[in-house]
Design an enzyme around this catalytic site. Structure first.
Site, PDB file in Angstrom:
ATOM      1  N   TYR A 125     -31.505  36.413  18.097  1.00  0.00           N
ATOM      2  CA  TYR A 125     -30.951  35.247  17.411  1.00  0.00           C
ATOM      3  C   TYR A 125     -31.717  34.014  17.886  1.00  0.00           C
ATOM      4  CZ  TYR A 125     -27.757  31.503  16.086  1.00  0.00           C
ATOM      5  OH  TYR A 125     -27.225  30.358  15.567  1.00  0.00           O
ATOM      6  N   HIS A 126     -32.109  33.153  16.959  1.00  0.00           N
ATOM      7  CA  HIS A 126     -32.971  32.010  17.257  1.00  0.00           C
ATOM      8  C   HIS A 126     -32.144  30.756  17.547  1.00  0.00           C
ATOM      9  CE1 HIS A 126     -36.449  29.499  17.344  1.00  0.00           C
ATOM     10  NE2 HIS A 126     -37.252  30.348  16.711  1.00  0.00           N
ATOM     11  N   GLY A 127     -32.195  30.264  18.793  1.00  0.00           N
ATOM     12  CA  GLY A 127     -31.569  28.993  19.120  1.00  0.00           C
ATOM     13  C   GLY A 127     -32.408  27.836  18.608  1.00  0.00           C
ATOM     14  N   GLU A 198     -33.060  29.356  10.803  1.00  0.00           N
ATOM     15  CA  GLU A 198     -31.937  29.592  11.712  1.00  0.00           C
ATOM     16  C   GLU A 198     -32.029  28.673  12.917  1.00  0.00           C
ATOM     17  OE1 GLU A 198     -30.140  33.723  12.502  1.00  0.00           O
ATOM     18  OE2 GLU A 198     -31.491  33.404  14.210  1.00  0.00           O
TER      19      GLU A 198
END
Length: 326
Positions: A125-127, A198
């Site tokens: 998951y890309h912060g 994202e």
């Protein structure tokens, strides 16, 4: 003020009026300075929030500068060493690992799920800023002697001074074919299907924005490699994109692919990366089925280890063990 009065007392007559003007001017300036100090105090948290991302960029540029210096100093050794950059990479890895441990109390849960050798595809998951990937990359270099290859957005390669970082730390724009070749060569490859979209336009509920991207699934199926899901707790609290005008910035991005939305943050929130068990794909699965299976695995990591909506205050308390998230 008394000293000023005494000095003017020594001057010839006729200076009293000038003295009164100077006193009035100094009094006005004093009040202005108090007002300015109050304004700075009021805006201090906002200033710091936007300053810390700038400091991170400076740190990245310092890393690039170190590599440039290292290359020039050791130019003659290039022909005699198998990998001329190992010393530089290990030094920078130690710096980044130290930064993660000290500033964010960075931890990795499930580190042993990443094998010491052999190809693996890591999907994460890309912060807002993938600082967790930097920390994981550093830890892999130091503790497993493995280089994590990453797929990055093309705009990264257009930032002046960043190309050397991209080259040395094996960040590429990436295609399905190049990904397959990396897997066949036995490398670790990290991909975020959500990408820049994202990264910049995700929300505090950590909703995933993968769309219909299945490129990573095609790589895994063609190369017959396992996929490891990954999520970092509080990654959206470390850095955030501004909410004001977000839809407007989103429209600009969709038309131009320029990431113009301002980013703030950099506070010492707790960061903990969770690495899931490997996912093996059946030969008869379609890329869409693989993508759905991996997306579900990443979603489960988010649901298990992240309280939503995200909270910077709670993330700071997690750092000091005042709040339990899992």
């Amino acid at each position: 003020m008394a000293a000023i009065a005494w000095c003017f007392h020594l001057l010839p007559n006729g200076t009293e009026a000038f003295y009164d003007d100077v006193v009035e001017m100094l009094a006005l300036r004093s009040s202005d300075w108090h007002y300015l100090a109050w304004i700075v105090w009021l805006l201090y948290p906002i200033i710091i929030s936007f300053l810390l991302p700038v400091l991170l960029v400076i740190f990245l540029y310092a890393s690039a500068l170190f590599l440039v210096i290292y290359r020039q100093r050791h130019r003659l050794k290039d022909a005699y060493q198998k990998n001329f950059w190992d010393g530089a990479k290990n030094t920078l890895a130690a710096i980044w690992d130290g930064h993660g441990r000290v500033w964010h109390g960075y931890e990795v849960d499930g580190f042993d799920n990443i094998p010491n050798e052999g190809p693996v595809l890591i999907i994460y998951y890309h912060g807002t800023i993938p600082i967790d990937v930097y920390y994981l990359m550093a830890r892999l270099i130091l503790h497993k002697n493995r280089q994590l290859q990453c797929v990055g957005d093309r705009f990264l390669f257009k930032i002046p001074g960043f190309r050397i970082l991209m080259e040395v730390f094996c960040v590429t724009p990436g295609t399905v074919q190049s990904g397959i070749e990396l897997m066949k060569e036995g490398h670790l490859l990290a991909i975020s299907p959500g990408g820049t979209r994202e990264c910049l336009f995700g929300d505090l509920y950590y909703n995933m924005m993968w769309g219909k991207r299945v490129g990573f699934a095609k790589i895994a199926l063609a190369a017959k490699v396992p996929i490891i899901p990954m999520f970092t707790q509080n990654c959206r609290e470390a850095f955030r994109s501004v909410e004001m005008g977000k839809s407007w910035f989103r429209k600009i991005y969709e038309k131009t692919r320029l990431p113009l939305i301002p980013v703030y943050g950099g506070l010492p929130v707790k960061l903990k990366t969770f690495i899931g068990a490997p996912i093996y794909c059946d030969a008869d699965m379609t890329p869409e089925q693989v993508s759905h299976k991996v997306q579900t695995a990443v979603y489960d990591l988010i649901q298990t280890h992240q309280k939503v909506p995200g909270s910077i205050l709670r993330s700071l308390l997690d750092r000091f063990n005042f709040s339990k998230t899992d």
